[in-house]
Scaffold this motif. Structure first.
Motif, PDB file in Angstrom:
ATOM      1  N   LEU A 128       0.833  -1.210   0.000  1.00 32.65           N
ATOM      2  CA  LEU A 128       0.000   0.000   0.000  1.00 32.65           C
ATOM      3  C   LEU A 128       0.866   1.258   0.000  1.00 32.65           C
ATOM      4  O   LEU A 128       0.542   2.243  -0.667  1.00 32.65           O
ATOM      5  CB  LEU A 128      -0.958  -0.011   1.188  1.00 32.65           C
ATOM      6  N   ALA A 129       1.967   1.237   0.734  1.00 33.92           N
ATOM      7  CA  ALA A 129       2.887   2.380   0.733  1.00 33.92           C
ATOM      8  C   ALA A 129       3.494   2.574  -0.654  1.00 33.92           C
ATOM      9  O   ALA A 129       3.630   3.715  -1.123  1.00 33.92           O
ATOM     10  CB  ALA A 129       3.972   2.179   1.786  1.00 33.92           C
ATOM     11  N   THR A 130       3.834   1.479  -1.323  1.00 34.82           N
ATOM     12  CA  THR A 130       4.372   1.554  -2.684  1.00 34.82           C
ATOM     13  C   THR A 130       3.340   2.159  -3.632  1.00 34.82           C
ATOM     14  O   THR A 130       3.671   3.016  -4.460  1.00 34.82           O
ATOM     15  CB  THR A 130       4.795   0.152  -3.178  1.00 34.82           C
ATOM     16  N   LEU A 131       2.076   1.706  -3.519  1.00 36.31           N
ATOM     17  CA  LEU A 131       1.016   2.276  -4.359  1.00 36.31           C
ATOM     18  C   LEU A 131       0.873   3.771  -4.110  1.00 36.31           C
ATOM     19  O   LEU A 131       0.758   4.563  -5.056  1.00 36.31           O
ATOM     20  CB  LEU A 131      -0.323   1.589  -4.079  1.00 36.31           C
ATOM     21  N   ASN A 132       0.890   4.166  -2.849  1.00 43.59           N
ATOM     22  CA  ASN A 132       0.734   5.581  -2.497  1.00 43.59           C
ATOM     23  C   ASN A 132       1.868   6.412  -3.083  1.00 43.59           C
ATOM     24  O   ASN A 132       1.638   7.488  -3.657  1.00 43.59           O
ATOM     25  CB  ASN A 132       0.654   5.750  -0.978  1.00 43.59           C
ATOM     26  N   ARG A 133       3.109   5.919  -2.958  1.00 40.60           N
ATOM     27  CA  ARG A 133       4.247   6.646  -3.542  1.00 40.60           C
ATOM     28  C   ARG A 133       4.091   6.738  -5.053  1.00 40.60           C
ATOM     29  O   ARG A 133       4.335   7.775  -5.661  1.00 40.60           O
ATOM     30  CB  ARG A 133       5.560   5.954  -3.183  1.00 40.60           C
ATOM     31  N   GLY A 134       3.675   5.657  -5.683  1.00 41.62           N
ATOM     32  CA  GLY A 134       3.521   5.646  -7.132  1.00 41.62           C
ATOM     33  C   GLY A 134       2.446   6.585  -7.637  1.00 41.62           C
ATOM     34  O   GLY A 134       2.533   7.114  -8.742  1.00 41.62           O
ATOM     35  N   LEU A 135       1.409   6.792  -6.832  1.00 36.89           N
ATOM     36  CA  LEU A 135       0.311   7.666  -7.244  1.00 36.89           C
ATOM     37  C   LEU A 135       0.624   9.148  -7.050  1.00 36.89           C
ATOM     38  O   LEU A 135      -0.094  10.004  -7.578  1.00 36.89           O
ATOM     39  CB  LEU A 135      -0.961   7.300  -6.467  1.00 36.89           C
TER      40      LEU A 135
END
Length: 144
Positions: A128-135
């Protein structure tokens, strides 16, 4: 119920659960016939009496998959499911406003998503942290 299913699909997708939400009865049937033992379907119905959903549940069971049902108690949908979750909410029948049952369904989906997240452990938090950074690159920066 379709909007609730779409919300559930989004939540489970973010938790790395392969998921889809179908409102069209033909696609529900084809999807149901494509399942196998070990797969899980969450059947969502505010009335608990939708014939097309009942037909899809039967196909899911014939395929050997498990059906979790969110619907009012004592209805054909929960009676057909392997794991019923009763959503009993009084609706205002004078004005067609199924908002209370929709909110109740969404709250149960949120509880299920939290349970899945906890069961998956720290790896899902990292995802989820990776998704947030990517967005972040898709967002407009705040001006100072």
């Amino acid at each position: 119920s379709g909007a609730v299913a779409s919300d559930a699909q989004h939540k489970f997708f973010r938790l790395q659960i392969s998921s889809s939400a179908y409102s069209d009865p033909h696609i529900q049937a084809m999807s149901a016939m494509s399942l196998r033992r070990g797969d899980v379907v969450v059947a969502i119905s505010q009335s608990g009496r939708t014939r097309a959903l009942l037909d899809a549940i039967q196909l899911v069971k014939e395929a050997g998959a498990t059906v979790v049902g969110l619907a009012p108690s004592g209805t054909p949908v929960v009676e057909a499911c392997d794991l019923p979750i009763y959503i009993d909410v009084e609706e205002d029948n004078e004005n067609y406003t199924p908002l209370p049952s929709r909110i109740a369904h969404m709250a149960v989906i949120d509880i299920l998503a939290v349970g899945v997240s906890r069961a998956k452990g720290p790896s899902v938090r990292e995802h989820l942290a990776t998704l947030n950074r990517g967005l972040q690159s898709l967002r407009v920066l705040r001006e100072p």
